[in-house]
Design a protein around this motif. Structure first.
Motif, PDB file in Angstrom:
ATOM      1  N   ASP A  56       0.727  -1.154   0.036  1.00  0.00           N
ATOM      2  CA  ASP A  56      -0.045   0.084   0.096  1.00  0.00           C
ATOM      3  C   ASP A  56       0.922   1.139  -0.087  1.00  0.00           C
ATOM      4  OD1 ASP A  56      -1.980   1.917   0.364  1.00  0.00           O
ATOM      5  OD2 ASP A  56      -2.505   1.419   2.210  1.00  0.00           O
ATOM      6  N   ASN A  61      -0.039   4.547  -0.845  1.00  0.00           N
ATOM      7  CA  ASN A  61      -0.738   5.715  -0.834  1.00  0.00           C
ATOM      8  C   ASN A  61      -1.518   5.830   0.576  1.00  0.00           C
ATOM      9  OD1 ASN A  61      -2.819   4.226  -1.654  1.00  0.00           O
ATOM     10  ND2 ASN A  61      -3.475   5.468  -3.265  1.00  0.00           N
ATOM     11  N   ASP A  80      -1.419  -1.815  -3.724  1.00  0.00           N
ATOM     12  CA  ASP A  80      -0.654  -1.383  -5.094  1.00  0.00           C
ATOM     13  C   ASP A  80       0.277  -2.149  -5.534  1.00  0.00           C
ATOM     14  OD1 ASP A  80      -2.486   1.033  -4.791  1.00  0.00           O
ATOM     15  OD2 ASP A  80      -1.025   1.709  -3.123  1.00  0.00           O
ATOM     16  N   TRP A  90       4.792   2.587 -10.025  1.00  0.00           N
ATOM     17  CA  TRP A  90       3.771   1.888  -9.409  1.00  0.00           C
ATOM     18  C   TRP A  90       2.219   1.892 -10.060  1.00  0.00           C
ATOM     19  CZ3 TRP A  90       0.148   3.887  -5.746  1.00  0.00           C
ATOM     20  CH2 TRP A  90       0.174   5.382  -5.498  1.00  0.00           C
ATOM     21  N   TYR A  91       1.473   1.357  -9.510  1.00  0.00           N
ATOM     22  CA  TYR A  91       0.134   1.292 -10.262  1.00  0.00           C
ATOM     23  C   TYR A  91      -0.879   1.224  -8.964  1.00  0.00           C
ATOM     24  CZ  TYR A  91       2.665  -0.212 -14.473  1.00  0.00           C
ATOM     25  OH  TYR A  91       3.400  -0.112 -15.559  1.00  0.00           O
ATOM     26  N   GLU A  92      -1.757   2.290  -9.154  1.00  0.00           N
ATOM     27  CA  GLU A  92      -2.795   2.456  -7.931  1.00  0.00           C
ATOM     28  C   GLU A  92      -3.985   1.603  -8.159  1.00  0.00           C
ATOM     29  OE1 GLU A  92      -4.923   6.372  -5.725  1.00  0.00           O
ATOM     30  OE2 GLU A  92      -3.299   6.666  -7.606  1.00  0.00           O
ATOM     31  N   HIS A 139       2.092   5.590 -11.716  1.00  0.00           N
ATOM     32  CA  HIS A 139       2.652   6.942 -11.138  1.00  0.00           C
ATOM     33  C   HIS A 139       4.189   6.448 -11.122  1.00  0.00           C
ATOM     34  CE1 HIS A 139      -1.282   8.152  -9.664  1.00  0.00           C
ATOM     35  NE2 HIS A 139      -1.344   7.092  -9.097  1.00  0.00           N
ATOM     36  N   ARG A 160       2.340   9.895  -4.933  1.00  0.00           N
ATOM     37  CA  ARG A 160       1.953   9.934  -6.429  1.00  0.00           C
ATOM     38  C   ARG A 160       3.130  10.621  -7.355  1.00  0.00           C
ATOM     39  NH1 ARG A 160      -2.694  10.095  -3.658  1.00  0.00           N
ATOM     40  NH2 ARG A 160      -4.330   8.671  -4.429  1.00  0.00           N
TER      41      ARG A 160
END
Length: 408
Positions: free
Chosen positions: A47, A49, A55, A68-70, A77, A129
């Motif tokens: 995680d 964020n 994530d 990274w992919y949210e 991001h 981000r």
């Protein structure tokens, strides 16, 4: 909108042994996170964020950018740019703010003389981000695998670094010693990082280091996989008196290097009994499990020997029956690769049921287990080398018992 791919199940077979219960595979649905990531190598789920959703970070040495992919939109991001030869990463929330710090390694090469082996600590800089701030930890030739572990049980994580080969090693046998090392985190995360030795008797290729809870105390232990097979590393003592006990558990696949030892290792449970899962030999064709036998010896059982090129292995109880299962990707250099699941059939580890998922659509190099959609079922995330993709496989089976799911 990300593309949804239905699951594909083939090659269903029960591997030798009298099963005490029927085969119990589950269906998986493949979701594309990133359809184009050339030469995908490593994947990390955490995680990033502080929203409670896991994530995904996908890493490849063919790009100088780490992103990274949210979850759940999979918006991309960039964490950092300009990093050549990226090879591995690991996450730990060192300061307790709910957003992890990241250890990453880059400038890696299979040729020791060309591999600076830079180790970095990344911290988010106000907004996760936006690009993160790097701090150099160390330069150690062929640094290849990194992990966080509380080796002394004081509640604080140490950084583990496993170079791939020794400074004098050359292909194909890579004959040299390779040292496994660790670092204590400096106060405040800044200042010099002191490199300390865990084991300097490992030889050839040291491919993976995995953090495990081996004996249910406050300390975490390490398992390594390489030409020496599978080795347990345990810290004993405290402070200046801390020392390491390094215990070989298995020689792995016994053949001349480079077809020697193990490529990866993971620890699972068959009820109360522990087992080891492995891909063997290095970059090899076998999926293997070890169960505890007489006099503490590990009994080796090859579940499958038709991988083109195995790389990593993961374990989880996918069908909620109290027995951990095994998943391994086939990197299949020059081919397309598939995802292989092996379902435990009995607490003794005698019978295993084999299923193939996403055939010819995932040349899995890296894998991770996480409950991506938070439905109480363990899902699988894989990154593909030849297929150049990043996917998560949604578990559509029975929910695991709360104490087994890893989620409260």
């Amino acid at each position: 909108m990300r593309r949804l791919i239905p699951s594909l199940l083939v090659a269903s077979v029960v591997i030798s042994g009298a099963a005490e219960r029927p085969a119990s595979p589950v269906q998986f649905r493949a979701h594309v996170i990133e359809p184009k990531i050339p030469g995908g190598y490593a994947v990390l789920v955490t995680d990033l964020n502080k929203d409670g959703k896991p994530d995904v970070i996908g890493l490849t040495s063919q790009l100088k950018e780490l992103a990274w992919y949210e979850n759940p939109t999979w918006e991309r991001h960039v964490l950092i740019d300009g990093m050549a030869g990226l090879v591995n990463l690991a996450a730990s929330d060192l300061d307790g703010d709910g957003i992890p710090e990241l250890a990453i390694e880059n400038e890696f090469s299979m040729v020791a003389a060309k591999s600076r082996g830079l180790v970095w600590l990344l911290r988010y800089d106000g907004d996760p981000r936006k690009p993160w701030k790097p701090t150099l930890v160390d330069e150690l030739a062929t640094s290849h695998h990194v992990a966080w572990a509380d080796v002394d049980g004081d509640g604080r994580k140490e950084l583990i670094n496993a170079p791939l080969i020794g400074a004098k090693a050359v292909a194909p046998k890579y004959e040299d010693r390779v040292s496994l090392v660790y670092y204590r985190v400096p106060a405040g995360g800044s200042g010099p990082w002191q490199r300390m030795l865990i084991d300097d008797n490992l030889t050839g290729v040291l491919h993976r280091v995995r953090v495990v809870q081996w004996d249910d105390d406050k300390r975490e232990e390490l398992l390594t996989a390489g030409f020496d097979g599978i080795v347990l590393h345990k810290a004993v003592g405290d402070g200046a008196g801390l020392r390491w006990q390094n215990t070989p558990l298995s020689k792995g696949h016994e053949e001349e290097p480079p077809r020697a030892g193990a490529s990866d290792v993971a620890v699972g449970r068959l009820g109360k009994a522990r087992f080891l899962a492995s891909v063997e030999p290095w970059h090899g064709n076998e999926v293997v499990v070890y169960t505890s036998g007489a006099a503490g010896r590990w009994q080796r059982k090859v579940l499958f020997d038709q991988l083109v090129e195995g790389h990593e292995v993961c374990v989880a109880d996918f069908n909620g029956d109290g027995l951990d299962d095994v998943v391994a990707g086939d990197r299949a250099r020059g081919g397309r690769g598939s995802v292989h699941f092996f379902y435990a059939q009995d607490p003794g580890g005698a019978g295993w049921h084999h299923e193939v998922v996403d055939a010819n659509e995932m040349s899995g190099s890296g894998c991770a287990i996480a409950d991506i959609n938070r439905d109480g079922r363990p899902d699988v995330v894989m990154i593909g080398a030849a297929t150049a993709n990043l996917k998560w496989y949604e578990n559509l089976g029975a929910q695991a018992a709360p104490e087994r799911s890893g989620h409260k």
